[in-house]
Design an enzyme around this catalytic site. Structure first.
Site, PDB file in Angstrom:
ATOM      1  N   SER A 229       0.783  -1.123   0.110  1.00 17.73           N
ATOM      2  CA  SER A 229       0.060   0.090  -0.105  1.00 17.73           C
ATOM      3  C   SER A 229       0.832   1.115  -0.027  1.00 17.73           C
ATOM      4  CB  SER A 229      -0.941   0.129   1.288  1.00 17.73           C
ATOM      5  OG  SER A 229      -0.200   0.446   2.216  1.00 17.73           O
TER       6      SER A 229
ATOM      7  N   LYS B  17       0.862   4.244   6.780  1.00 17.27           N
ATOM      8  CA  LYS B  17       0.239   5.129   5.726  1.00 17.27           C
ATOM      9  C   LYS B  17       0.900   6.400   5.965  1.00 17.27           C
ATOM     10  CE  LYS B  17      -3.078   2.565   3.880  1.00 17.27           C
ATOM     11  NZ  LYS B  17      -2.168   1.334   4.397  1.00 17.27           N
TER      12      LYS B  17
END
Lengths: 435, 157
Positions: free
Chosen positions: B61, B100
């Site tokens: 990701s 993230k």
């Protein structure tokens, strides 16, 4: 209260083992979690949710099976590599926040905050800052008790744990607050009051810490073990009798070292039990060398199943005073083997063994013996090499042959640990993973 | 043009063996006075060992610019730093850890993946997302070297 400028803080991690697990498994937050002892036997740590379900400390897992199934209690094997590393992180931070630190156990430490108010303002504010930083750096919640004596700091910590409205910190800096806290703590929960003394005090009508603090010195001396009891009462009154035993490196040099385990399965062969005892002696010797001590007293004990058919005593022990105090693994294993030979009864099934070292002297200053074999320096070099190899290639890379037992391979005394989480912080192959 | 500075790296102590042959004395090395302190990578990657943690990345990701963190990379995570918008963080979202980028859009915070094929997550309060630490360094390996077994090497075309 004594007009003393010194303040002690006791920082105690909440449900330490469970909190370590939650730091790397946030999904366990808010759920009932228990951590089991070696071999997944008994409960050694409980989350607040598990306590609320009425699961007692020390209970064997099989006894709470129905609760586990009904409420989805997560039961984990103990992961001491993780707990040890996290404890080191907590203590390392605490050491940077106070001039003196005493590591009291794996999850609690006394700090001396002498003179800190001058630099950091009110001590309860400072404690709140420490608490939130420990939480941020290690994700482990703590409670902090602050008081002019160690016994009161312990007591304040206890009150802070029980009363969520205090926000995890309680400062006892006035007579009124001290009195308020003393009245809230049952006498059996005072630091240093064992079960026997508690029963005796209850029979005398003393049920709270406040009642104990009102005792005269004469009564304390008479009923609570002489000067120890008198000191305890003085400490509750706010007069410090105990100082910190600070440790330079965050690890306290111990007065005795014990290495004991319940076997992974019951053992009846001498070689297997010898393997366990030799491994325990080797481990204890390594700890001894790490703190630079030499032992002069060696104890070995051996236990049968307490719940079996055999009549008591279930545990037998033997002790030897060593001719010269030593930290030499081969020497200690040799004596441990001889003691085991004395205890061994053929045809008996054993479930637990232990090795205890006492009577420490500073390493390298042992009294010389007329009969001691020469070559102390060579042995010392050998032990240094041994420790270096095991530090580099992992515990047990090089060990005395007796440790191997009858069947080399997985040691039969080693635990089951079927529910252990990875050693997230100390092992390459089990390193923490994030998505 | 690209300039490459070669730095001296701190290693295990090097034990010199006593040499019995005579060494001819001569002109002293002019570099003697210029010798610097060896660089210790640990001091840069893990300046605070009590609150820095290592973790392996599982998933892609963040495999995209600007962070380009591949699956299997090793992260150094500092928990004492206060996370700032724009930094890559590790957070627990509904009981699961995720790496993230923390971004502020208007008044709300978002956890944004650097790989555009993954969705961004809106931070709905402290209960929903808990920041665990700030990623300070990423270690990847480009060959099958010593880290290879512990960290997945980045595949080169």
């Amino acid at each position: 209260m004594a007009n003393s400028t010194n303040m002690f803080a006791l920082v105690d991690c909440n449900n330490f083992y469970v909190s370590c697990e939650r730091a790397f498994q946030p999904s366990l937050e808010g759920k009932p979690v228990v951590v089991l002892s070696n071999n997944d036997g008994c409960i050694v740590s409980r989350s607040a949710e598990a306590k609320a379900l009425g699961i007692p400390m020390g209970e064997p897992l099989f006894k709470i099976r129905p609760l586990v199934e009904q409420h989805g209690v997560q039961a984990l094997s103990s992961n001491y590599a993780l707990y040890g590393d996290m404890s080191g992180r907590v203590m390392g931070y605490l050491a940077s926040m106070a001039p003196e630190l005493e590591v009291y156990s794996i999850d609690e430490a006394f700090l001396s905050l002498h003179g800190m108010a001058r630099w950091h303002g009110p001590l309860d504010t400072y404690a709140r800052q420490i608490r939130s930083e420990v939480r941020r750096r290690t994700h482990i919640p703590t409670c902090i008790g602050l008081a002019p004596t160690k016994t009161l700091a312990k007591l304040a910590n206890r009150v802070a744990k029980k009363d969520p409205s205090l926000g995890g910190v309680l400062l006892l800096d006035s007579n009124e607050r001290r009195q308020w806290a003393l009245e809230r703590v049952p006498v059996e929960d005072v630091w240093g009051i064992g079960r026997q003394y508690a029963t005796k005090l209850h029979s005398m009508g003393i049920t709270t810490a406040a009642g104990l603090a009102r005792c005269s010195e004469a009564i304390a001396r008479k009923h609570l073990g002489g000067v120890v009891g008198a000191r305890l009462v003085r400490e509750l009154q706010g007069y410090p009798c105990h100082q910190l035993n600070p440790s330079e490196d965050g690890s306290l040099a111990r007065q005795s070292i014990a290495c004991t385990r319940t076997f992974g399965r019951p053992l009846a062969q001498f070689e297997d039990v010898l393997g366990a005892v030799a491994a325990f002696a080797s481990r204890a010797a390594e700890k001894l060398r790490r703190q630079g001590s030499a032992a002069s007293l060696l104890t070995v004990f051996l236990s049968q199943n307490r719940f079996g058919n055999a009549p008591p005593p279930h545990t037998r022990s033997a002790q030897v005073t060593l001719p010269v105090s030593t930290s030499n693994t081969t020497e200690l294993v040799r004596f441990a083997r001889a003691l085991l030979g004395r205890l061994w009864q053929p045809g008996t099934v054993y479930t637990k063994a232990g090795v205890i070292l006492d009577g420490f002297e500073q390493g390298g200053q042992e009294q010389l013996s007329l009969f001691a074999p020469d070559g102390g320096e060579r042995v010392e070099r050998l032990m240094r090499k041994l420790d270096a190899l095991n530090a580099r290639y992992g515990i047990g890379s090089v060990q005395v042959a007796a440790v191997l037992g009858a069947h080399p391979g997985k040691a039969p005394w080693k635990g089951q640990q079927q529910r252990r989480t990875p050693a997230y912080t100390t092992c390459w192959d089990e390193l923490w993973q994030v998505g | 043009m690209c300039r490459v500075d070669i730095l001296q790296v701190a290693r295990e102590p090097v034990w010199l063996i006593e040499c019995e042959t005579a060494i001819p004395a001569g002109f002293p090395s002019p570099a003697e006075d210029e010798r610097g302190v060896p660089i210790d990578l640990n001091k840069i990657l893990l300046p605070h060992p009590t609150h820095t943690y290592l973790a392996r990345v599982n998933g892609t990701s963040m495999d995209g610019p600007p962070s380009n963190i591949p699956d299997g990379a090793l992260l150094a995570i500092d928990c004492a730093l206060k996370p700032q918008p724009g930094q890559v963080i590790v957070a627990a979202v509904e009981g699961e850890f995720t790496v993230k980028r923390l971004e502020k859009r208007g008044a709300t915070y978002w956890l944004v993946p650097d790989n555009p094929t993954f969705p961004a997550v809106e931070v709905r309060g402290k209960e929903h997302v808990q920041v665990w630490g700030v990623v300070t360094h990423v270690v990847t390996e480009l060959i099958n070297g010593k880290l290879h077994e512990h960290v997945r090497a980045r595949r080169l075309q």
